[in-house]
Design an enzyme around this catalytic site. Structure first.
Site, PDB file in Angstrom:
ATOM      1  N   ARG A   1      -0.835  -8.815  13.439  1.00  5.95           N
ATOM      2  CA  ARG A   1      -1.543  -7.786  12.454  1.00  5.95           C
ATOM      3  C   ARG A   1      -2.028  -8.488  11.359  1.00  5.95           C
ATOM      4  O   ARG A   1      -3.144  -7.834  10.886  1.00  5.95           O
ATOM      5  CB  ARG A   1      -0.196  -6.816  12.066  1.00  5.95           C
TER       6      ARG A   1
ATOM      7  N   ARG B   1      10.936  -1.647  11.749  1.00  6.57           N
ATOM      8  CA  ARG B   1       9.864  -1.105  12.535  1.00  6.57           C
ATOM      9  C   ARG B   1       9.714  -2.086  13.730  1.00  6.57           C
ATOM     10  O   ARG B   1       9.561  -3.176  13.456  1.00  6.57           O
ATOM     11  CB  ARG B   1       8.609  -0.937  11.794  1.00  6.57           C
TER      12      ARG B   1
ATOM     13  N   ARG C   1      -9.821   0.985   8.226  1.00  2.88           N
ATOM     14  CA  ARG C   1      -9.430  -0.303   8.522  1.00  2.88           C
ATOM     15  C   ARG C   1     -10.469  -1.000   9.258  1.00  2.88           C
ATOM     16  O   ARG C   1     -10.301  -2.253   9.438  1.00  2.88           O
ATOM     17  CB  ARG C   1      -8.336  -0.119   9.392  1.00  2.88           C
TER      18      ARG C   1
ATOM     19  N   ARG D   1      11.429  -5.924   5.770  1.00  2.58           N
ATOM     20  CA  ARG D   1      11.299  -4.702   5.595  1.00  2.58           C
ATOM     21  C   ARG D   1      12.192  -3.796   6.444  1.00  2.58           C
ATOM     22  O   ARG D   1      12.405  -4.038   7.616  1.00  2.58           O
ATOM     23  CB  ARG D   1       9.830  -4.145   5.684  1.00  2.58           C
TER      24      ARG D   1
ATOM     25  N   LYS E   1       0.967  -1.229  -0.111  1.00  2.00           N
ATOM     26  CA  LYS E   1      -0.061   0.005   0.235  1.00  2.00           C
ATOM     27  C   LYS E   1       0.818   1.224  -0.037  1.00  2.00           C
ATOM     28  O   LYS E   1       0.666   2.285  -0.937  1.00  2.00           O
ATOM     29  CB  LYS E   1      -0.846   0.062   1.193  1.00  2.00           C
TER      30      LYS E   1
HETATM   31  P1  ADP Z   1       1.017  -1.834   7.656  1.00  2.00           P
HETATM   32  O1  ADP Z   1       0.103  -1.546   6.447  1.00  2.00           O
HETATM   33  O2  ADP Z   1       2.377  -2.486   7.148  1.00  2.00           O
HETATM   34  O3  ADP Z   1       0.415  -2.714   8.855  1.00  2.00           O
HETATM   35  P2  ADP Z   1       0.608   0.935   8.503  1.00  2.00           P
HETATM   36  O4  ADP Z   1       1.758   1.854   8.822  1.00  2.00           O
HETATM   37  O5  ADP Z   1      -0.492   1.190   7.588  1.00  2.00           O
HETATM   38  O6  ADP Z   1       1.386  -0.424   8.273  1.00  2.00           O
HETATM   39  O7  ADP Z   1       0.105   0.827  10.067  1.00  2.00           O
HETATM   40  C1  ADP Z   1       0.781   0.624  11.283  1.00  2.00           C
HETATM   41  C2  ADP Z   1      -0.150   0.684  12.372  1.00  2.00           C
HETATM   42  O8  ADP Z   1      -0.523   1.588  12.547  1.00  2.00           O
HETATM   43  C3  ADP Z   1      -1.118  -0.269  12.483  1.00  2.00           C
HETATM   44  O9  ADP Z   1      -0.662  -1.746  12.821  1.00  2.00           O
HETATM   45  C4  ADP Z   1      -2.104   0.238  13.637  1.00  2.00           C
HETATM   46  O10 ADP Z   1      -1.674   0.209  14.797  1.00  2.00           O
HETATM   47  C5  ADP Z   1      -1.841   1.860  13.104  1.00  2.00           C
HETATM   48  N1  ADP Z   1      -2.881   2.396  12.289  1.00  2.00           N
HETATM   49  C6  ADP Z   1      -2.596   2.931  11.205  1.00  2.00           C
HETATM   50  N2  ADP Z   1      -3.958   3.126  10.182  1.00  2.00           N
HETATM   51  C7  ADP Z   1      -4.703   2.880  11.243  1.00  2.00           C
HETATM   52  C8  ADP Z   1      -6.129   2.992  11.067  1.00  2.00           C
HETATM   53  N3  ADP Z   1      -6.859   3.325  10.175  1.00  2.00           N
HETATM   54  N4  ADP Z   1      -6.887   2.585  12.242  1.00  2.00           N
HETATM   55  C9  ADP Z   1      -6.167   1.873  13.529  1.00  2.00           C
HETATM   56  N5  ADP Z   1      -5.111   1.949  13.546  1.00  2.00           N
HETATM   57  C10 ADP Z   1      -4.216   2.283  12.370  1.00  2.00           C
END
Ligand code: ADP
Ligand code: ZN
Length: 207
Positions: A164, A153, A88, A122, A13
């Protein structure tokens, strides 16, 4: 064009959103990057989010919804945007409809085994958020763009990756059906190279 990037963690993404943002000259709005920036700066939002993000749990809906609503008011988002990592949950998707109109949802598809390989390999630049996979770094440990030392990370550690993925299947995957019914969904396979995936995405978008 107002676009959502949907898909499991590690499906690309962020990488695809960055390329598309450049191509269409509209901003990439990544909730993960916004939360991590807050964590790094130690803002109230960041301190609140840290426990959830580090464990691979979702940050509460009310918090991320307010954050995105505010961000979409900015001048640079008035001619289109790419949402990366939001919504999400079903609740986030419904809230989003209250303050904007989505044109397209790109569903990035990738099998769980590939996800695990991608996330565990990553590395990310703490300054510009650019991501790399160890296999493309040839032993280098710094960001090509800003020469900063890359980091892993905390939520890319093995136990957290599994969590996750569970969170994705339980809370986010239902959105695929939701947007399919809304006739907004477009599928993109992302098991190729970055270039292959991006050209597939442009084809799907008809551009
Ligand atoms: P990835 O898609 O690789 O999991 P992101 O950077 O999109 O990584 O998200 C990392 C973390 O940030 C998620 O695991 C969550 O804890 C938090 N997060 C990101 N976007 C949201 C969202 N829309 N709602 C709730 N938590 C979020
Ligand atoms: Zn960088």
């Amino acid at each position: 064009m107002n676009i959502i990037m949907l898909g499991p963690p590690g499906s690309g993404k962020g990488t695809m959103a960055a390329l598309l943002s450049k191509k269409l000259a509209i901003p990439q709005i990544s909730t993960g990057d916004m939360l991590r920036a807050g964590m790094k700066e130690g803002t109230e939002l960041g301190r609140m989010a840290k426990g959830f993000v580090d464990k691979g749990e979702l940050v509460p809906d009310s918090v991320v919804i307010a954050m995105v609503e505010e961000r979409l008011k900015a001048q640079d988002a008035q001619n289109g945007y790419i949402l990366d990592g939001f919504p999400r949950t079903l609740e986030q998707a419904k809230a989003l409809e209250g303050f904007t109109k989505i044109d397209t949802v790109l569903d990035l598809e990738l099998a769980d085994e590939k996800i695990i390989d991608r996330l565990s390999g990553r590395r990310v630049c703490p300054d510009c958020s650019r991501t790399y996979h160890v296999s493309q770094l040839n032993g280098s440990t710094i960001c090509e763009k800003c020469r900063t030392k890359l980091v892993t990370r905390k939520d890319d550690e093995a136990e957290t990756i599994a969590n996750r993925l569970n969170v994705y299947h339980e809370q986010t995957e239902p959105l695929v059906e939701y947007y399919k019914e809304a006739k907004l969904l477009k599928n993109v396979k992302t098991d190729g190279s970055i270039e292959e995936n991006f050209s597939e995405m442009l084809k799907v978008l008809g551009i």
